[in-house]
Motif scaffolding. Structure first.
Motif: not given
Length: 271
Positions: A141-145, A168-172, A174-181
């Motif tokens: 049920t989740l989105s791709g990101g 790993p950041t495919a589908g994330l 911009p905010e999620q990418r910053v958190e992932f970094r």
């Protein structure tokens, strides 16, 4: 050569990988230790082939691969290494009927984590990727990101000493990418993290070292700062020289390193 630690988690020498008639990696040498290592390169450069070999899911055609002090050319040592690493492949497979918590717990079981430690480890991994409120929701049920973040959670559930992440950041967003970094920088303080990506800006923001692959060979190794300086040197040559060399210094450095690697070598002949 890694500058982040005297102990090398990854030692690769003379690595060669062939897919039928195509040579994916050709004589790759790497020594990587503690920290976050960015793996850059164009499509077909060999990034995924290298990650798969380091994850022990693919075997090289030639060369030696030592991970966490173990020679993984010895089949008996691969199981030991797999329990100590985390891996997110580019094509992430999952069981859609599982909840997020169930799937990450299943991966923890595959890694032989102690049953008593698993619930807390799963909760921690899911929370670290920002899915604490979705832990009991089915993955399908989740989105791709969000699914990509589930993939990151399963890769870190065992607090791996070696973490391998392919795009790993495919589908994330911009905010999620910053958190992932930020998560990457945290993980890199106590593990060797290898991140394969097309996004040069992610490498510049999160990585301590950069390895650039091109046509199966190492084209460049250095720090993001040194790659940026290479791009800044292009800028000083004027707008005409910088044309087509990216929109910022680190992108220009990446493209300059690629072009330098591809430039024909001139050999002077005595007359």
């Amino acid at each position: 050569m890694s500058t982040t630690s005297a102990t090398h988690t990854i030692r690769v020498s003379g690595l060669r990988v062939r897919h039928r008639r195509t040579v994916a990696l050709d004589g790759v040498d790497l020594d990587l230790g503690l920290g976050v290592h960015g793996l850059l390169g164009p499509n077909g450069a060999g990034k995924t082939s290298l990650i798969r070999v380091l994850a022990t899911v693919a075997q090289p055609s030639a060369g030696r691969v030592e991970l966490l002090g173990e020679d993984v050319g010895e089949p008996s040592r691969r199981g030991t290494v797999r329990a100590r690493l985390g891996y997110l492949p580019q094509e992430f497979g999952y069981y859609p009927g599982f909840t997020v918590r169930e799937f990450v717990a299943y991966v923890a079981w595959l890694k032989d984590m102690p049953a008593a430690d698993t619930p807390a480890a799963v909760a921690r991994a899911v929370e670290r990727v920002g899915l604490g409120d979705r832990a009991d929701v089915k993955v399908k049920t989740l989105s791709g990101g969000m699914i990509r973040r589930v993939g990151i959670a399963q890769a870190i559930v065992n607090e791996p000493e070696l973490l391998l992440l392919d795009e790993p950041t495919a589908g994330l967003d911009p905010e999620q990418r910053v958190e992932f970094r930020a998560l990457l920088r945290e993980l890199g303080t106590r593990a060797t993290v290898v991140v394969s990506t097309h996004l040069v800006e992610d490498v510049a923001a999160a990585c301590t070292e950069v390895t650039l692959l091109d046509a199966g060979r190492v084209a460049y190794q250095g720090t993001p700062a040194s790659l940026t300086k290479l791009g800044e040197a292009t800028e000083t040559q004027g707008a005409e020289a910088a044309d087509g060399f990216g929109d910022n210094p680190v992108e220009r450095g990446y493209l300059a390193a690629l072009r330098a690697h591809r430039a024909p070598t001139t050999v002077e002949t005595a007359r």
